[in-house]
Design an enzyme around this catalytic site. Structure first.
Site, PDB file in Angstrom:
ATOM      1  N   SER A 104      99.689 -11.988 -23.347  1.00 40.21           N
ATOM      2  CA  SER A 104     100.022 -10.399 -25.100  1.00 40.21           C
ATOM      3  C   SER A 104      98.536 -11.678 -26.086  1.00 40.21           C
ATOM      4  CB  SER A 104     100.972 -11.851 -25.864  1.00 40.21           C
ATOM      5  OG  SER A 104     100.209 -12.825 -26.262  1.00 40.21           O
ATOM      6  N   HIS A 194      82.498  19.928   6.903  1.00 41.12           N
ATOM      7  CA  HIS A 194      82.728  18.400   8.306  1.00 41.12           C
ATOM      8  C   HIS A 194      81.272  18.417   8.545  1.00 41.12           C
ATOM      9  CE1 HIS A 194      86.952  20.063   9.086  1.00 41.12           C
ATOM     10  NE2 HIS A 194      86.291  20.947   8.931  1.00 41.12           N
ATOM     11  N   SER A 324      61.213  -1.450  -0.444  1.00 37.17           N
ATOM     12  CA  SER A 324      61.719  -1.913   0.768  1.00 37.17           C
ATOM     13  C   SER A 324      60.508  -3.504   0.399  1.00 37.17           C
ATOM     14  CB  SER A 324      61.124  -1.240   1.435  1.00 37.17           C
ATOM     15  OG  SER A 324      61.309  -2.246   3.456  1.00 37.17           O
TER      16      SER A 324
END
Length: 476
Positions: A104, A194, A324
């Site tokens: 609650s 696609h 990187s």
């Protein structure tokens, strides 16, 4: 320990279960101290924006109780002064509870009651923890229950967050995409379906498509906002309003309207917003829709920017930081990746919110703190994610015109322009010949003898295959 056995640096407060040591420099009291001990679960704290909304509700409640003759003017003024400090964020350090508590949210409601009461006592020149002249239950929580206060505060926090933070950020994000769409309307690129080569499309029209997708989610959130304006305040424990004057809820709502400028109203059926939280589920679902669109947009942009030499390299995006720790010179689409993770978390939150919203057993949903955590967490992520993506990725995005031209010219799907004259089968024959022999469509068409050079050049015009752009541009 002191001579009386109280830990050094603490005072003793009492609740209905007995005395509890409380740090002397904290405004919270016995029930909050108990909750810190019994609900030491995880690290996720009750969000600050919810605490501030709770402070606003407590302020409105004190004013309503005064107008109803239930609080003296002095008591009301002390409570209001303390509650204003809560809603302004001045007392954030006094709200230490974790999300994982009573379903609650009673511990959080009492945390707020205690902080406001003790701060009010201090303003009145009293002794912290004495509950005199301001009592956390009898005065601060008067005419209320955790069951109606907690969802009321969540509705207020979420509604204000949408209007003040998310909507302006979405407007800026969508506006940026539409501006880019207008600027790049004449730049032709190859479309993809696609993940394979398809008909050409304008880069601008593609970006406008992203903006249109985001508007769908934005409009869904707008629709969800309407449900947040209905509040259960005044319903007390089970929605019946027992121990609250009939006009209490309406008076609270009037003050909330005045403070926020939003059209809050007392719910027609307050029990429904205590036992269930369907309006919150609607907003979460809209968040999920928006997140799905953001995911798609971020993915497309990182694919278009892939490379710089061995990928699509159709666009460039800002080089914000080295990509990187091992490969020198590498720069990654990190803003896209961050936004994708934001979208994933929001979608995951929606699943949690859906299950939590189903936990209404009879007259009370017992996952209210979890709903607070997930909904306000999603809101924060969407606001911050959209802002970061707009500022550090879309701003500075530019087309690689030569690469776009190269890919369009070598696409086999331009053969679609020949279908009206040659038919599907002959056009396919030309495309397959070009692909298998590694020659251009133009050369393949001439080898088949189906077209002359002049006919081919007149039919295969990429700039004439992106027609929807011009009509769309006029609508901007």
């Amino acid at each position: 320990m002191t001579e009386e056995g109280t830990p050094i640096g603490c005072r003793v407060e009492k609740d209905t279960l007995g005395p509890v040591p409380v740090p002397a420099d904290r405004y919270y009291g016995a029930q909050t101290a108990r909750a810190l001990h019994f609900f030491d679960i995880g690290e996720e704290k009750v969000p600050a924006e919810f605490v501030r909304a709770l402070g606003l509700v407590k302020k409105a409640a004190a004013i309503a109780n005064y107008r109803l003759g239930l609080l003296s003017q002095q008591t009301m003024e002390w409570i209001v002064a303390a509650a204003e400090e809560v809603l302004k964020g001045k007392l954030d350090d006094h709200f230490p509870l974790h999300i994982w508590q009573s379903g609650s949210g009673t511990q959080t409601n009492m945390n707020c009651n205690e902080v406001i009461a003790n701060r009010a006592i201090e303003l009145a020149g009293g002794v912290l923890g004495s509950k005199t002249p301001v009592h956390p239950n009898d005065h601060v929580n008067l005419s209320q229950s955790s069951n109606d206060v907690i969802p009321t505060a969540l509705h207020v926090a979420l509604a204000c967050g949408l209007v003040e933070r998310l909507f302006p950020e979405l407007e800026a994000l969508v506006g940026t995409l539409e501006k880019l769409g207008s600027d790049f309307g004449g730049i032709i690129k190859i479309g993809r379906t696609h993940l394979m080569d398809a008909l050409p499309i304008s880069l601008g029209y593609e970006l406008l498509g992203y903006a249109a997708q985001l508007r769908v989610g934005w409009n869904a959130v707008r629709h969800g906002l309407e449900g947040l304006y209905s509040l259960p305040i005044g319903g007390t424990a089970v929605g019946t309003g027992f121990n609250a004057p009939p006009k209490f809820g309406q008076l609270v709502v009037e003050h909330l309207r005045e403070c926020t400028g939003l059209p809050f109203e007392v719910a027609t059926n307050r029990a429904s917003l205590i036992a269930g939280h369907e309006p919150l589920l609607v907003v979460s679902s809209a968040f999920r829709t928006l997140a799905a669109s953001l995911w798609k947009v971020a993915n497309d942009i990182r694919w278009m920017a892939s490379g710089p030499r061995c990928g699509l390299a159709e666009i460039t995006i800002p080089e914000n930081e080295p990509g990187s720790s091992m490969m020198p010179g590498k720069v990654n689409p990190t803003q896209c990746e961050a936004l994708i993770m934001v979208a994933l978390q929001v979608i995951g939150n929606d699943l949690t919110i859906g299950v939590a919203g189903a936990q209404g057993n009879f007259e009370l949903n017992t996952c209210k703190p979890l709903l607070i955590h997930c909904l306000l967490g999603s809101l924060r992520l969407l606001v911050d994610g959209c802002r970061s993506f707009r500022l550090h990725c879309l701003t500075g995005l530019a087309p690689n015109r030569e690469r776009l031209r190269q890919l369009v010219n070598q696409s086999l799907m331009l053969v679609t322009a020949l279908v009206p004259k040659l038919g599907y089968d002959r056009a396919a024959e030309i495309a397959l010949l070009a692909h298998r022999q590694g020659i251009s469509l133009r050369e393949a068409a001439l080898r088949t003898g189906y077209l002359t050079e002049t006919e081919f050049d007149a039919l295969v015009r990429p700039e004439r295959m992106v027609g929807p752009w011009e009509s769309e541009k006029e609508n901007l």
